[in-house]
Write a protein that holds these residues in place. Sequence first.
Motif, mmCIF file in Angstrom:
data_model
loop_
_atom_site.group_PDB
_atom_site.id
_atom_site.type_symbol
_atom_site.label_atom_id
_atom_site.label_comp_id
_atom_site.label_asym_id
_atom_site.label_seq_id
_atom_site.Cartn_x
_atom_site.Cartn_y
_atom_site.Cartn_z
ATOM 1 N N UNK A 99 18.119 19.005 -17.854
ATOM 2 C CA UNK A 99 16.934 19.564 -17.982
ATOM 3 C C UNK A 99 17.007 20.817 -17.151
ATOM 4 N N UNK A 100 16.690 22.128 -17.971
ATOM 5 C CA UNK A 100 16.835 23.406 -17.285
ATOM 6 C C UNK A 100 15.328 23.925 -17.137
ATOM 7 N N UNK A 101 14.639 23.946 -15.955
ATOM 8 C CA UNK A 101 13.414 24.543 -15.751
ATOM 9 C C UNK A 101 13.361 26.048 -15.272
ATOM 10 N N UNK A 102 12.437 26.840 -15.947
ATOM 11 C CA UNK A 102 12.336 28.130 -15.319
ATOM 12 C C UNK A 102 10.859 28.223 -14.480
ATOM 13 N N UNK A 103 11.063 28.753 -13.333
ATOM 14 C CA UNK A 103 9.755 28.685 -12.455
ATOM 15 C C UNK A 103 9.606 27.606 -11.756
ATOM 16 N N UNK A 104 9.417 27.686 -10.472
ATOM 17 C CA UNK A 104 9.283 26.582 -9.556
ATOM 18 C C UNK A 104 7.939 25.879 -9.746
ATOM 19 N N UNK A 105 7.094 26.723 -10.105
ATOM 20 C CA UNK A 105 5.412 25.980 -9.990
ATOM 21 C C UNK A 105 5.216 26.526 -11.641
ATOM 22 N N UNK A 106 4.717 25.381 -12.468
ATOM 23 C CA UNK A 106 4.662 23.933 -11.907
ATOM 24 C C UNK A 106 6.037 23.339 -12.316
ATOM 25 N N UNK A 107 6.918 23.982 -12.954
ATOM 26 C CA UNK A 107 8.079 23.398 -13.706
ATOM 27 C C UNK A 107 8.784 22.488 -12.768
ATOM 28 N N UNK A 108 9.400 22.942 -11.953
ATOM 29 C CA UNK A 108 10.320 22.269 -10.875
ATOM 30 C C UNK A 108 9.756 20.986 -10.270
ATOM 31 N N UNK A 109 8.472 21.081 -10.052
ATOM 32 C CA UNK A 109 7.795 20.065 -9.387
ATOM 33 C C UNK A 109 7.394 19.034 -10.649
ATOM 34 N N UNK A 110 7.169 19.409 -11.681
ATOM 35 C CA UNK A 110 6.805 18.487 -12.716
ATOM 36 C C UNK A 110 8.284 17.758 -13.360
ATOM 37 N N UNK A 111 9.217 18.652 -13.094
ATOM 38 C CA UNK A 111 10.555 18.001 -13.417
ATOM 39 C C UNK A 111 10.803 16.967 -12.652
ATOM 40 N N UNK A 112 10.548 17.034 -11.393
ATOM 41 C CA UNK A 112 10.751 16.027 -10.259
ATOM 42 C C UNK A 112 10.162 14.665 -10.620
ATOM 43 N N UNK A 113 8.749 14.799 -11.075
ATOM 44 C CA UNK A 113 7.954 13.792 -11.296
ATOM 45 C C UNK A 113 8.549 12.967 -12.563
ATOM 46 N N UNK A 114 8.881 13.787 -13.432
ATOM 47 C CA UNK A 114 9.746 13.099 -14.655
ATOM 48 C C UNK A 114 11.014 12.431 -14.468
ATOM 49 N N UNK A 115 11.625 12.983 -13.605
ATOM 50 C CA UNK A 115 12.949 12.565 -13.082
ATOM 51 C C UNK A 115 12.626 11.375 -12.439
ATOM 52 N N UNK A 116 11.647 11.107 -11.489
ATOM 53 C CA UNK A 116 11.507 9.885 -10.701
ATOM 54 C C UNK A 116 10.960 8.816 -11.747
ATOM 55 N N UNK A 117 10.087 9.017 -12.823
ATOM 56 C CA UNK A 117 9.765 8.119 -13.662
ATOM 57 C C UNK A 117 10.808 7.329 -14.494
ATOM 58 N N UNK A 118 11.763 8.221 -14.965
ATOM 59 C CA UNK A 118 13.085 7.991 -15.729
ATOM 60 C C UNK A 118 13.969 7.081 -14.861
ATOM 61 N N UNK A 119 14.109 7.463 -13.521
ATOM 62 C CA UNK A 119 15.016 6.773 -12.808
ATOM 63 C C UNK A 119 14.586 5.185 -12.431
ATOM 64 N N UNK A 120 13.215 4.840 -12.726
ATOM 65 C CA UNK A 120 12.831 3.540 -12.885
ATOM 66 C C UNK A 120 13.588 2.645 -13.932
ATOM 67 N N UNK A 121 13.789 3.552 -14.884
ATOM 68 C CA UNK A 121 14.535 2.962 -16.225
ATOM 69 C C UNK A 121 16.019 2.894 -16.074
ATOM 70 N N UNK A 131 14.983 30.374 -10.606
ATOM 71 C CA UNK A 131 13.551 31.210 -9.940
ATOM 72 C C UNK A 131 13.633 32.745 -10.407
ATOM 73 N N UNK A 132 12.612 33.094 -10.953
ATOM 74 C CA UNK A 132 12.486 34.321 -11.510
ATOM 75 C C UNK A 132 11.764 35.402 -10.792
ATOM 76 N N UNK A 133 10.963 34.938 -9.950
ATOM 77 C CA UNK A 133 10.301 36.015 -8.839
ATOM 78 C C UNK A 133 8.892 35.968 -8.649
ATOM 79 N N UNK A 134 8.097 35.933 -9.570
ATOM 80 C CA UNK A 134 6.351 35.570 -9.364
ATOM 81 C C UNK A 134 6.389 34.343 -8.706
ATOM 82 N N UNK A 135 7.054 33.278 -9.003
ATOM 83 C CA UNK A 135 6.867 31.796 -8.293
ATOM 84 C C UNK A 135 7.051 31.899 -6.759
ATOM 85 N N UNK A 136 8.058 33.142 -6.361
ATOM 86 C CA UNK A 136 8.517 33.169 -5.005
ATOM 87 C C UNK A 136 7.611 34.263 -4.337
ATOM 88 N N UNK A 137 7.789 35.235 -5.050
ATOM 89 C CA UNK A 137 7.337 36.565 -4.422
ATOM 90 C C UNK A 137 5.830 36.753 -4.251
#
Length: 320
Positions: A99-121, A131-137
């Motif tokens: 999975x390749x997510x662009x922007x930390x907010x909210x995509x990286x955080x959401x990807x972590x949630x999905x990752x943990x759900x799938x780990x249970x399986x 990181x593209x900029x606005x999410x950081x700067x």
Amino acid sequence: HPYSPQKILARNNIGIVCYPTNGGSGVRATELGIGLAKKAHQVHFITYRRPARLGHFHENVFYHEVTNEDYPLFEYPPYDTALASKLVDVIRYEKIEILHVHYAIPHAAVAYMAKKILLQEGRYIPVVTTLHGTDITLVGKDSSFEPVITFAINESDAVTAVSEDLKKETYKHFHIKKEINVVPNFICLKDFKEPDMDLKKSFAPNGEKIVIHVSNFRKVKRVQDVVKVFSKIKDEVSSVLLLVGDGPERHHIEEMCRQSKDCDRIKFIGKMKETEKIQAIADLFLLTSEFESFGLAALESMASKVPVISTNKGGLPEVM
């Protein structure tokens, strides 16, 4: 790690999460996906609207729309939850392997949630965060977001930034333990053609020089300064200004132009899916941004053999 480099380089089912707008991050995420699809990877875009650059059919490219139900209980529809659920669904049934997510907010955080759900399986999904900029700067400097951004970046399997300056800013403002790799934004040179002289003549019938600016008309772009600079240029050189794009500041810029004596020399083109054709007819590109993590429009203009004058903020000096 369950994925060796050899496995990653093989043909994969790849999920890409991005904002589907004409902004630099959405454009580059889409172009990256199309490029991967041409190498026979199966690429799945997961977002709330079809990406702007995905206007027609591409072999090996698929789009999954995130729908957000508007229940009376919610003052704001819970997009993060809807996206996480959609990610889990697509990863399960399309057999997504990375999975390749662009922007930390909210995509990286959401990807972590999905990752943990799938780990249970018993399913492990590597996540690459770009990181593209606005999410950081801008967003990231709001202290209320800092813990989430820091956590989401540190929990990613790999992290990239589009410039050395953005990498430095990320380390400066967040407690990042992950290595950040700089992978600059890119263009495909075959998309840039020779200028259409008939089009140029339609904007400059008397041989005027064409000055151009392309942006999303946010405050950080300082489009009013483009207009002020142009007013000085046209006093020295017969010229016209083309403003390409749209956004929250457009109305103010239009009012500013209508009150000036230069109104007949300034044309608002509006949004365009592909700006290469109009950029190619310009004689000068102006980019007066307060900050740019990269400055994709500058790179595109230089690919069109158009010189660029810009501020020296953020990643712009690297691009130049």
